[in-house]
Scaffold this motif. Structure first.
Motif, PDB file in Angstrom:
ATOM      1  N   PRO A  13       0.820  -1.208   0.000  1.00 44.17           N
ATOM      2  CA  PRO A  13       0.000   0.000   0.000  1.00 44.17           C
ATOM      3  C   PRO A  13       0.859   1.264   0.000  1.00 44.17           C
ATOM      4  O   PRO A  13       2.000   1.257   0.458  1.00 44.17           O
ATOM      5  N   ASP A  14       0.285   2.325  -0.486  1.00 43.86           N
ATOM      6  CA  ASP A  14       0.981   3.605  -0.533  1.00 43.86           C
ATOM      7  C   ASP A  14       0.752   4.322   0.795  1.00 43.86           C
ATOM      8  O   ASP A  14      -0.097   5.203   0.917  1.00 43.86           O
ATOM      9  N   TYR A  15       1.530   3.925   1.809  1.00 49.07           N
ATOM     10  CA  TYR A  15       1.352   4.479   3.143  1.00 49.07           C
ATOM     11  C   TYR A  15       1.990   5.861   3.257  1.00 49.07           C
ATOM     12  O   TYR A  15       3.001   6.147   2.609  1.00 49.07           O
ATOM     13  N   PRO A  16       1.456   6.720   4.139  1.00 47.14           N
ATOM     14  CA  PRO A  16       2.193   7.926   4.529  1.00 47.14           C
ATOM     15  C   PRO A  16       3.524   7.513   5.166  1.00 47.14           C
ATOM     16  O   PRO A  16       3.616   6.461   5.808  1.00 47.14           O
ATOM     17  N   GLY A 216      -4.854  -0.552   7.061  1.00 49.56           N
ATOM     18  CA  GLY A 216      -5.765  -0.727   5.939  1.00 49.56           C
ATOM     19  C   GLY A 216      -6.125  -2.191   5.777  1.00 49.56           C
ATOM     20  O   GLY A 216      -6.458  -2.879   6.749  1.00 49.56           O
ATOM     21  N   ARG A 217      -6.006  -2.700   4.553  1.00 55.83           N
ATOM     22  CA  ARG A 217      -6.363  -4.091   4.275  1.00 55.83           C
ATOM     23  C   ARG A 217      -5.225  -5.074   4.534  1.00 55.83           C
ATOM     24  O   ARG A 217      -5.429  -6.285   4.510  1.00 55.83           O
ATOM     25  N   VAL A 218      -4.036  -4.566   4.780  1.00 52.93           N
ATOM     26  CA  VAL A 218      -2.910  -5.467   5.036  1.00 52.93           C
ATOM     27  C   VAL A 218      -3.163  -6.257   6.321  1.00 52.93           C
ATOM     28  O   VAL A 218      -3.448  -5.686   7.371  1.00 52.93           O
ATOM     29  N   GLY A 219      -3.090  -7.570   6.213  1.00 55.24           N
ATOM     30  CA  GLY A 219      -3.311  -8.428   7.365  1.00 55.24           C
ATOM     31  C   GLY A 219      -4.753  -8.792   7.623  1.00 55.24           C
ATOM     32  O   GLY A 219      -5.042  -9.604   8.498  1.00 55.24           O
TER      33      GLY A 219
END
Length: 501
Positions: A13-16, A216-219
């Motif tokens: 994901p494109d995390y901050p 987010g959706r990770v995990g």
């Protein structure tokens, strides 16, 4: 694609970003900080408590306490195999972490009860909970980075600082509680140590519960396996597993456990290779390279993990802890390793980055070789102290044990965080959680061997200068030989890794 991980393996994901890394890294950092506070807050006390509470302080109980401690640590890491699989295939990483935190907290409060059967059952509960928590929070760190992101090793090194910041504070605080809260002998206050650790685990649970939104959706489980009933089924499995683990610790014994762990390790290796075969030749060879390095990991932890067993008894009976009329607490030695990690980890991360920019960063197997040699140097210091520096009172200087811990820590930083990162790079993409479980299983085998080794050092009547010198000399030569061998075969392992660095 892993059934339980909704984010595709090739994507991140494109995390901050915070301080050059994905922001959720720091949430995982603090969740792991409190979990490790809980784990290390009570670890230093286990063998001392067993001898004091269940053997009435008789040094003849040292060998039995060391075997129990080794089996406990071994099973803590061995259950990571099942926890990784549960996260991969059944309930997802986030749910596995939350359930594991609840179970661990329950076990930590159980060991407060001064009854041997309940104490052992509490250890079994901690073991099962840790199996769900530990491998999966480490796996999630790897999922924050895209494949090929050169920051991954540095991210794991920073995460490792979170582990060891908790391990630093915990023994200092819990040793103080044991020695000063009621003004009675420390072994009468160990239940306070265990209670403080339980509180730390509850903080970890709450921190992750609220912080997981950043992921987010990770995990999270994929839609087809998102039913809450799956969590119920896993919880029932936990209730079945706890008495089985209790029986393994209480009845099977360390030698039988070693055979079982070895068989399990071979089984995990076969599963990983079979999964790799479906992907192709490159993945097969990467899996083989990973399993070779796992073998050297066993060797490292067999001798490194004397901290809670033989090094404890060394500190109690053979190290001069008198500092101008004040006794240096035994538990505080356990903080030397995390202090050194917090101090050295940024330097190691910067060094790897500096070398990477110049394309001369050591390969993964050579970093592991450095880890084994650093561990060996720690034993070299104790060899020197036990052969040359024993005073008329039969004690060795305090600084020698401290320096041993520091040198071992330097070796650990070359090996342990790199191993966590390595698994996320080399394991088959569908079974990264199981691969991480395999890493912790190799650590488990080393820990159980550490207990057997420590029991041999103590013998039937307790540790002596002569038994310590003999055992630690053997440890030095085995570690040094392993490190040199790994340097020699590093080119072969690098070829099997096909460009993974």
């Amino acid at each position: 694609m892993s059934q339980a991980t909704h984010t595709p393996p090739g994507a991140a994901p494109d995390y901050p970003q915070t301080l050059g890394h994905p922001r959720p890294l720091w949430m995982l950092f603090m969740s792991e900080f409190w979990e490790r506070f809980a784990f290390y807050g009570m670890r230093w006390a286990l063998t001392l408590y067993i001898v004091a509470q269940f053997f009435d302080g008789d040094n003849a109980g040292q060998a039995s306490a060391s075997r129990t401690y080794g089996a406990y640590l071994a099973l803590v890491y061995a259950t990571a195999v099942f926890g990784g699989y549960v996260a991969d295939r059944v309930i997802g990483y986030q749910r596995a972490i939350l359930l594991g935190a609840v179970v661990m907290a329950a076990g930590l409060f159980m060991v407060m009860v001064p009854n041997q059967q309940i104490f052992m059952l509490g250890l079994a509960t901690i073991i099962v909970g840790n199996g769900l928590f530990k491998p999966n929070i480490s796996s999630m760190v790897g999922q924050l980075y895209a494949p090929g992101d050169s920051r991954r090793d540095r991210g794991f090194t920073l995460f490792y600082m979170g582990i060891n910041a908790g391990a630093l504070i915990a023994p200092v605080l819990t040793s103080y509680l044991a020695g000063h809260v009621f003004g009675t002998p420390a072994h009468d206050n160990y239940h306070v140590v265990f209670a403080a650790s339980g509180v730390g685990m509850l903080i970890s649970l709450v921190w992750f519960w609220f912080g997981r939104r950043q992921l987010g959706r990770v995990g999270m489980p994929a839609p087809e396996v998102a039913s809450p009933m799956r969590v119920v089924y896993v919880a029932i499995g936990v209730l079945v597993a706890i008495p089985l683990v209790y029986l393994l610790m209480d009845r099977a014994g360390a030698v039988m456990l070693q055979w079982l762990l070895t068989a399990l390790f071979l089984g995990v290796g076969v599963v990983l290779v079979i999964e790799a075969i479906r992907t192709g030749r490159v993945q097969i060879q990467r899996a083989i390279a990973m399993l070779i390095i796992f073998t050297f990991n066993v060797l490292f932890w067999m001798f490194f993990e004397q901290a809670g067993s033989s090094f404890n008894f060394l500190a109690q009976h053979i190290v001069d802890r008198d500092l101008g009329g004040w006794d240096f607490p035994i538990g505080w030695f356990q903080s030397v390793n995390p202090i050194a990690i917090v101090a050295l980890a940024p330097l190691v991360a910067l060094t790897w980055g500096w070398l990477d920019k110049r394309r001369i960063e050591p390969s993964i197997p050579r970093k592991f070789g450095l880890g084994l040699i650093g561990n060996a140097l720690g034993f070299a210091v104790l060899m020197y102290a036990l052969s040359r520096l024993v005073g008329s009172d039969g004690l060795i200087p305090l600084w020698t044990l401290v320096l041993c811990y520091v040198l071992q820590t330097a070796g650990e930083l070359c090996l342990s965080p790199i191993g966590l990162s390595m698994v996320t790079k080399l394991a088959p993409p569908r079974l990264v959680g199981l691969g991480m479980g395999g890493w912790f299983l190799s650590t488990a085998i080393g820990n159980n061997l550490a207990g057997l080794f420590a029991a041999g050092v103590s013998g039937e009547t307790g540790m002596t200068v002569e038994s310590a010198l003999s055992g630690y000399s053997m440890g030095f030569w085995i570690l040094l030989g392993g490190g040199v061998l790994l340097f020699l075969i590093a080119p072969l392992i690098n070829r099997l890794m096909h460009g993974v660095k």
